[in-house]
Design an enzyme around this catalytic site. Structure first.
Site, PDB file in Angstrom:
ATOM      1  N   HIS A 145       0.833  -1.211   0.000  1.00 28.39           N
ATOM      2  CA  HIS A 145       0.000   0.000   0.000  1.00 28.39           C
ATOM      3  C   HIS A 145       0.859   1.249   0.000  1.00 28.39           C
ATOM      4  O   HIS A 145       2.094   1.194  -0.021  1.00 28.39           O
ATOM      5  CB  HIS A 145      -0.972  -0.006   1.182  1.00 28.39           C
ATOM      6  N   CYS A 153       2.845  -4.848   6.596  1.00 29.07           N
ATOM      7  CA  CYS A 153       2.648  -4.573   5.170  1.00 29.07           C
ATOM      8  C   CYS A 153       3.903  -3.962   4.568  1.00 29.07           C
ATOM      9  O   CYS A 153       4.834  -3.577   5.265  1.00 29.07           O
ATOM     10  CB  CYS A 153       1.466  -3.628   4.974  1.00 29.07           C
TER      11      CYS A 153
END
Length: 342
Positions: A145, A153
């Site tokens: 992201h 992430c």
């Protein structure tokens, strides 16, 4: 060469100063067109805007590579993005809440794309995959992201997330059903094999290297299967009906490719042993909580977390900046180990 590459990444990082102002019109971000400069790069390499894609992530180096399929069916590197933040340490994700970014081979379908991400744009890696689920690994919403904040992430900045999302969107529109993400602990070079030779994850990483080597030798997406509690690549007789925990059957593979992968592994192991012998006191790669590409780390050190946040996102703070500054990796480390021949 290392200095030139670092300078190039500094320019990429500095380009994030434009932030969301890159787009001067009112169109939902997930539908904005692929930037003209990226289309020009595709054209110069003979690549189509809607051709299939493949992504490779290298955790230690904090780099993400975006590949596109050429007319001959082989993948061509389109662009390398510096990763602004990842969390945890080198090694696979196994437990919910361990802050580990995943390592493995993943498949991303259109349903995993998130046009309304709180981190600008994102897509779900699909962790746990079928092998990881069978092994009892747990975790959810593990993404690539935007921004520069991670809790399991890979955060690549808003601008990079937009480019990757847009290129993936066009590949889906061109007919690609899902794209592969190869999330690797580091570039599978002899220097890195030597550097991490005593890491308890090395046996797992060697299985990942088989898939990575197959891609590097062929520039084609390796077919991923599971058996014997491990990844198996390019076997014709492994499908979703095979239990990932069951012993492997007699595998049906391309003998030429299998031999080439084995030969590369042997050559890399011999080179790694030579590097280790020449460097008996290898440094310890100890992570506090993840890492950050050296280009962003330089900005963080010089300008501070608030400035880096504004450069990489319109509102998201940089996660654990002190831990990011403690990232032990530098490109010069591998250059020193190999005498400049890496």
């Amino acid at each position: 060469m290392t200095r030139l590459r670092s300078a190039a990444f500094l320019l990429i990082a500095a380009a994030a100063l434009s932030g969301c102002a890159l787009f001067g019109y009112d169109l939902k971000r997930s539908e904005r067109p692929v930037p003209a400069r990226l289309i020009s790069a595709m054209t110069s390499k003979g690549l189509g805007v809607t051709s299939p894609i493949l992504i490779r992530v290298f955790k230690q180096e904090s780099e993400l590579e975006l590949w596109k399929m050429g007319r001959d069916g082989r993948y061509v590197l389109l662009k390398t993005y510096p990763i602004c933040r990842w969390s945890g340490k080198l090694g696979p994700k196994t437990v919910e809440g361990d802050r580990q970014t995943p390592e493995g081979f993943y498949s991303v379908a259109p349903a995993q794309m998130n046009p309304d991400s709180r981190y600008y744009l994102s897509f779900n890696l699909g962790f746990p995959n079928r092998l990881e689920a069978a092994l009892g690994y747990r975790g959810a919403a593990l993404m690539i992201h935007g921004a520069c904040s991670s809790s399991g992430c890979y955060a690549v900045t808003d601008d990079a997330a937009f480019e990757i999302y847009a290129v993936a969107r066009e590949a889906f529109r061109g007919g690609q059903g899902a794209f592969q993400v190869e999330a690797l602990p580091f570039r599978m070079t002899p220097a890195n094999l030597a550097l991490h030779r005593d890491n308890p994850n090395m046996a797992f990483w060697r299985t990942l290297k088989e898939g990575s080597d197959a891609f590097e030798l062929t520039r084609k997406e390796p077919r991923v299967g599971y058996c014997g509690r491990r990844y198996v690549f390019n076997a014709d007789n492994l499908d979703a009906t095979v239990d990932p925990l069951a012993p492997c059957p007699s595998l049906q593979t391309d003998a030429t490719l299998t031999a080439a992968v084995a030969a590369k592994a042997a050559a890399d192991d011999a080179a790694a042993a030579a590097i280790a012998a020449a460097n008996p006191a290898l440094p310890r790669m100890s992570y506090v909580d993840g890492g950050m590409h050296p280009a962003f780390r330089a900005i963080l050190q010089d300008k501070g977390a608030a400035r880096l946040s504004k450069m990489t996102s319109d509102k998201t703070p940089v996660s654990r900046p002190e831990a990011a500054l403690a990232d032990p990796f530098t490109p010069e480390l591998l250059t020193r180990l190999t005498g400049g021949n890496s």
